[in-house]
Scaffold this motif. Structure first.
Motif, PDB file in Angstrom:
ATOM      1  N   ILE A 117       0.841  -1.206   0.000  1.00 53.78           N
ATOM      2  CA  ILE A 117       0.000   0.000   0.000  1.00 53.78           C
ATOM      3  C   ILE A 117       0.870   1.248   0.000  1.00 53.78           C
ATOM      4  O   ILE A 117       0.570   2.235  -0.685  1.00 53.78           O
ATOM      5  CB  ILE A 117      -0.938  -0.003   1.222  1.00 53.78           C
ATOM      6  CG1 ILE A 117      -1.916  -1.174   1.143  1.00 53.78           C
ATOM      7  CG2 ILE A 117      -1.713   1.312   1.308  1.00 53.78           C
ATOM      8  CD1 ILE A 117      -2.712  -1.394   2.409  1.00 53.78           C
ATOM      9  N   ALA A 118       1.970   1.205   0.761  1.00 53.56           N
ATOM     10  CA  ALA A 118       2.890   2.348   0.787  1.00 53.56           C
ATOM     11  C   ALA A 118       3.471   2.607  -0.599  1.00 53.56           C
ATOM     12  O   ALA A 118       3.680   3.760  -0.995  1.00 53.56           O
ATOM     13  CB  ALA A 118       4.014   2.097   1.791  1.00 53.56           C
ATOM     14  N   ALA A 119       3.711   1.538  -1.355  1.00 50.82           N
ATOM     15  CA  ALA A 119       4.321   1.675  -2.679  1.00 50.82           C
ATOM     16  C   ALA A 119       3.311   2.051  -3.756  1.00 50.82           C
ATOM     17  O   ALA A 119       3.599   2.879  -4.628  1.00 50.82           O
ATOM     18  CB  ALA A 119       5.028   0.371  -3.054  1.00 50.82           C
ATOM     19  N   GLN A 120       2.118   1.463  -3.724  1.00 50.23           N
ATOM     20  CA  GLN A 120       1.171   1.603  -4.829  1.00 50.23           C
ATOM     21  C   GLN A 120      -0.162   2.211  -4.418  1.00 50.23           C
ATOM     22  O   GLN A 120      -1.049   2.360  -5.267  1.00 50.23           O
ATOM     23  CB  GLN A 120       0.918   0.229  -5.456  1.00 50.23           C
ATOM     24  CG  GLN A 120       2.182  -0.463  -5.939  1.00 50.23           C
ATOM     25  CD  GLN A 120       1.928  -1.907  -6.362  1.00 50.23           C
ATOM     26  OE1 GLN A 120       0.796  -2.376  -6.368  1.00 50.23           O
ATOM     27  NE2 GLN A 120       2.990  -2.618  -6.705  1.00 50.23           N
ATOM     28  N   GLY A 121      -0.331   2.548  -3.154  1.00 48.59           N
ATOM     29  CA  GLY A 121      -1.628   3.049  -2.706  1.00 48.59           C
ATOM     30  C   GLY A 121      -2.637   1.912  -2.653  1.00 48.59           C
ATOM     31  O   GLY A 121      -2.284   0.737  -2.702  1.00 48.59           O
ATOM     32  N   TYR A 122      -3.906   2.264  -2.598  1.00 46.36           N
ATOM     33  CA  TYR A 122      -4.967   1.262  -2.545  1.00 46.36           C
ATOM     34  C   TYR A 122      -5.347   0.814  -3.960  1.00 46.36           C
ATOM     35  O   TYR A 122      -6.468   1.000  -4.412  1.00 46.36           O
ATOM     36  CB  TYR A 122      -6.185   1.823  -1.812  1.00 46.36           C
ATOM     37  CG  TYR A 122      -5.945   2.022  -0.323  1.00 46.36           C
ATOM     38  CD1 TYR A 122      -5.927   0.941   0.543  1.00 46.36           C
ATOM     39  CD2 TYR A 122      -5.731   3.290   0.203  1.00 46.36           C
ATOM     40  CE1 TYR A 122      -5.709   1.114   1.901  1.00 46.36           C
ATOM     41  CE2 TYR A 122      -5.510   3.479   1.559  1.00 46.36           C
ATOM     42  CZ  TYR A 122      -5.498   2.377   2.402  1.00 46.36           C
ATOM     43  OH  TYR A 122      -5.276   2.555   3.750  1.00 46.36           O
ATOM     44  N   SER A 123      -4.375   0.205  -4.639  1.00 43.58           N
ATOM     45  CA  SER A 123      -4.623  -0.275  -6.002  1.00 43.58           C
ATOM     46  C   SER A 123      -5.576  -1.461  -6.014  1.00 43.58           C
ATOM     47  O   SER A 123      -6.307  -1.667  -6.978  1.00 43.58           O
ATOM     48  CB  SER A 123      -3.303  -0.662  -6.669  1.00 43.58           C
ATOM     49  OG  SER A 123      -2.605  -1.621  -5.898  1.00 43.58           O
ATOM     50  N   SER A 124      -5.566  -2.253  -4.943  1.00 43.97           N
ATOM     51  CA  SER A 124      -6.503  -3.367  -4.796  1.00 43.97           C
ATOM     52  C   SER A 124      -7.579  -2.966  -3.795  1.00 43.97           C
ATOM     53  O   SER A 124      -7.264  -2.510  -2.690  1.00 43.97           O
ATOM     54  CB  SER A 124      -5.779  -4.622  -4.301  1.00 43.97           C
ATOM     55  OG  SER A 124      -4.817  -5.052  -5.241  1.00 43.97           O
ATOM     56  N   LEU A 125      -8.813  -3.144  -4.178  1.00 38.72           N
ATOM     57  CA  LEU A 125      -9.913  -2.715  -3.330  1.00 38.72           C
ATOM     58  C   LEU A 125      -9.903  -3.430  -1.981  1.00 38.72           C
ATOM     59  O   LEU A 125     -10.245  -2.834  -0.956  1.00 38.72           O
ATOM     60  CB  LEU A 125     -11.243  -2.951  -4.044  1.00 38.72           C
ATOM     61  CG  LEU A 125     -12.482  -2.287  -3.417  1.00 38.72           C
ATOM     62  CD1 LEU A 125     -12.328  -0.774  -3.371  1.00 38.72           C
ATOM     63  CD2 LEU A 125     -13.743  -2.683  -4.200  1.00 38.72           C
ATOM     64  N   HIS A 126      -9.485  -4.700  -1.967  1.00 37.85           N
ATOM     65  CA  HIS A 126      -9.510  -5.428  -0.696  1.00 37.85           C
ATOM     66  C   HIS A 126      -8.481  -4.906   0.300  1.00 37.85           C
ATOM     67  O   HIS A 126      -8.563  -5.203   1.498  1.00 37.85           O
ATOM     68  CB  HIS A 126      -9.310  -6.936  -0.927  1.00 37.85           C
ATOM     69  CG  HIS A 126      -8.005  -7.287  -1.571  1.00 37.85           C
ATOM     70  ND1 HIS A 126      -7.886  -7.555  -2.914  1.00 37.85           N
ATOM     71  CD2 HIS A 126      -6.763  -7.425  -1.052  1.00 37.85           C
ATOM     72  CE1 HIS A 126      -6.627  -7.847  -3.196  1.00 37.85           C
ATOM     73  NE2 HIS A 126      -5.934  -7.773  -2.083  1.00 37.85           N
ATOM     74  N   ASP A 127      -7.513  -4.115  -0.164  1.00 37.43           N
ATOM     75  CA  ASP A 127      -6.531  -3.533   0.756  1.00 37.43           C
ATOM     76  C   ASP A 127      -7.106  -2.392   1.593  1.00 37.43           C
ATOM     77  O   ASP A 127      -6.459  -1.926   2.538  1.00 37.43           O
ATOM     78  CB  ASP A 127      -5.312  -3.018  -0.022  1.00 37.43           C
ATOM     79  CG  ASP A 127      -4.381  -4.146  -0.435  1.00 37.43           C
ATOM     80  OD1 ASP A 127      -4.445  -5.228   0.178  1.00 37.43           O
ATOM     81  OD2 ASP A 127      -3.585  -3.946  -1.380  1.00 37.43           O
ATOM     82  N   THR A 128      -8.316  -1.945   1.256  1.00 41.33           N
ATOM     83  CA  THR A 128      -8.902  -0.835   2.009  1.00 41.33           C
ATOM     84  C   THR A 128      -9.251  -1.211   3.444  1.00 41.33           C
ATOM     85  O   THR A 128      -9.562  -0.332   4.251  1.00 41.33           O
ATOM     86  CB  THR A 128     -10.177  -0.310   1.306  1.00 41.33           C
ATOM     87  OG1 THR A 128     -11.099  -1.393   1.126  1.00 41.33           O
ATOM     88  CG2 THR A 128      -9.834   0.304  -0.041  1.00 41.33           C
ATOM     89  N   VAL A 129      -9.183  -2.499   3.774  1.00 37.40           N
ATOM     90  CA  VAL A 129      -9.407  -2.890   5.171  1.00 37.40           C
ATOM     91  C   VAL A 129      -8.243  -2.436   6.052  1.00 37.40           C
ATOM     92  O   VAL A 129      -8.378  -2.377   7.278  1.00 37.40           O
ATOM     93  CB  VAL A 129      -9.605  -4.413   5.315  1.00 37.40           C
ATOM     94  CG1 VAL A 129     -10.821  -4.862   4.515  1.00 37.40           C
ATOM     95  CG2 VAL A 129      -8.366  -5.182   4.899  1.00 37.40           C
ATOM     96  N   PHE A 130      -7.096  -2.148   5.432  1.00 38.66           N
ATOM     97  CA  PHE A 130      -5.941  -1.645   6.165  1.00 38.66           C
ATOM     98  C   PHE A 130      -6.018  -0.113   6.201  1.00 38.66           C
ATOM     99  O   PHE A 130      -5.907   0.530   5.157  1.00 38.66           O
ATOM    100  CB  PHE A 130      -4.641  -2.094   5.498  1.00 38.66           C
ATOM    101  CG  PHE A 130      -4.488  -3.588   5.412  1.00 38.66           C
ATOM    102  CD1 PHE A 130      -4.165  -4.329   6.535  1.00 38.66           C
ATOM    103  CD2 PHE A 130      -4.676  -4.253   4.205  1.00 38.66           C
ATOM    104  CE1 PHE A 130      -4.023  -5.712   6.461  1.00 38.66           C
ATOM    105  CE2 PHE A 130      -4.536  -5.625   4.125  1.00 38.66           C
ATOM    106  CZ  PHE A 130      -4.213  -6.358   5.256  1.00 38.66           C
ATOM    107  N   PHE A 131      -6.177   0.451   7.362  1.00 30.25           N
ATOM    108  CA  PHE A 131      -6.357   1.896   7.487  1.00 30.25           C
ATOM    109  C   PHE A 131      -5.064   2.630   7.125  1.00 30.25           C
ATOM    110  O   PHE A 131      -3.972   2.056   7.176  1.00 30.25           O
ATOM    111  CB  PHE A 131      -6.836   2.229   8.896  1.00 30.25           C
ATOM    112  CG  PHE A 131      -8.332   2.119   9.068  1.00 30.25           C
ATOM    113  CD1 PHE A 131      -9.053   3.116   9.714  1.00 30.25           C
ATOM    114  CD2 PHE A 131      -9.027   1.025   8.574  1.00 30.25           C
ATOM    115  CE1 PHE A 131     -10.431   3.033   9.859  1.00 30.25           C
ATOM    116  CE2 PHE A 131     -10.407   0.914   8.714  1.00 30.25           C
ATOM    117  CZ  PHE A 131     -11.115   1.930   9.359  1.00 30.25           C
TER     118      PHE A 131
END
Length: 386
Positions: free
Chosen positions: A66-80
């Motif tokens: 996420i630090a490298a690519q942002g929330y490129s995958s929607l399921h990563d949005t569970v990580f604040f």
């Protein structure tokens, strides 16, 4: 706080932090030198690269991504977002690669944990004696799942921010308490639970206090309370603007991670059901450890309720109940529960009070250290721990 007390806090935190980090380095080196059966170790494991990379898996990779690519995958949005933002800010100084974000996570997790220990000591010496404070720091550093304060997870940051809120409440720094609560809510969804201790302290201070307080002063103290839920609201606004779904973190929790809100008793029932229907020995042990971690936390809180200030107890209870209200599937409903329990810091205060008796202290240490070592070896050997 007097300069001498502040110096003592730094020194006590430095001692326990240093011993625990040395232990982790030794355990890591030995685990690499003598890998578990079935584990393969790269030929260059004598190098620092291998030593560091052995801590790079599970959620550590998700946060670095996420630090490298942002929330490129929607399921990563569970990580604040606060932890990935910190990784990106620090990792950019090391080149901005995926590895640099991972290294930034290791550095930040340990630095923030040290600061958390210092604040924890300051917090405890106001309501308890120095021996309780020292014991609590040691038990926290060598808790069975304290390895997550070393890896690049959010545990160190969330613990630091939570303790900062309690310290500010203790000193009646209302706006600072609200700000730290806001940051905690941007770190993990559990941060909103800091509303509970904040509200309890306000009620005790302004409604159960004999002195009359002007309504303007009450308003100034109560207003910062609103900052805490605003942390989640801010993330929701971001998701609405970028993903067209302000509740993406919640929907993805259910859709991708298979976590659904339910009554805590239902989760406990599911966990016992999964325990007795486990397909493998490993799954049986994981379910057993999940259940034990929850019941130990509840038992410590119940047994030590009379020793703790009310806002400590309520925050601990809220954390425990919140964390078991989102079971993950039916195979291991309490997945990651032991890791979530490690930040319930009032538990260590109860243990520290009991640990004032040398015999009990030796028993506690004898229980903690082997489990801490085993879990660390399993984690760096790429076994799922929590």
């Amino acid at each position: 706080m007097m300069p001498s007390r502040q110096k003592t806090a730094w020194l006590e935190a430095a001692w326990t932090f240093g011993v625990s980090r040395l232990a982790l380095f030794i355990i890591t080196a030995l685990a690499l030198r003598f890998p578990l059966a079935g584990q393969t170790v790269p030929h260059n494991c004598a190098s620092g690269d291998c030593f560091l990379s052995t801590w790079y898996h599970w959620d550590v990779g998700a946060y670095a991504g996420i630090a490298a690519q942002g929330y490129s995958s929607l399921h990563d949005t569970v990580f604040f977002p606060l932890w990935p933002l910190l990784l990106r800010s620090v990792g950019s100084l090391f080149g901005g690669s995926l590895v640099s974000y991972y290294v930034a996570g290791l550095l930040l997790a340990n630095l923030l944990f040290y600061l958390a220990l210092m604040i924890f000591y300051c917090l405890l010496t106001k309501d308890f004696d120095a021996l309780v404070a020292r014991n609590a720091l040691f038990y926290l550093c060598f808790a069975p799942y304290a390895l997550f304060f070393f890896a690049g997870y959010t545990e160190s940051l969330f613990l630091l921010l939570s303790l900062a809120v309690f310290l500010c409440l203790q000193r009646e720094r209302w706006w600072l308490a609200g700000l730290f609560g806001f940051l905690a809510a941007v770190t993990r969804s559990q941060g909103v639970l800091l509303v509970a201790p904040f509200l309890v302290v306000l009620v005790q201070r302004f409604w159960f206090h004999r002195e009359q307080t002007a309504w303007q002063q009450k308003l100034r103290a109560c207003s910062p309370l609103l900052l805490i839920p605003l942390g989640v609201v801010a993330f929701m606004v971001y998701l609405a603007l970028t993903k067209s779904d302000p509740f993406a973190f919640s929907t993805q929790e259910a859709v991708f991670w298979r976590r659904h809100l339910t009554i805590p008793l239902v989760t406990i029932f599911m966990a016992f059901q999964a325990l007795f229907h486990s397909a493998t020995t490993d799954l049986f042990l994981l379910n057993l450890l999940d259940i034990v971690s929850v019941f130990v936390a509840l038992a410590l809180l119940l047994a030590g309720w009379k020793y703790l200030p009310l806002h400590y107890s309520l925050f601990a209870l809220a954390l425990i109940l919140f964390n078991i209200s989102y079971p993950q599937g039916v195979i291991e409903p309490l997945t990651a529960a032991p890791r979530y329990m490690v930040i319930v810091f009032p538990m260590y205060i109860v243990l520290a009070i009991w640990g004032k008796q040398p015999r009990i202290d030796r028993i506690i240490v004898a229980c903690l250290l082997p489990i801490f070592t085993i879990n660390t070896v399993l984690f760096i050997s790429h076994f799922w721990v929590a």
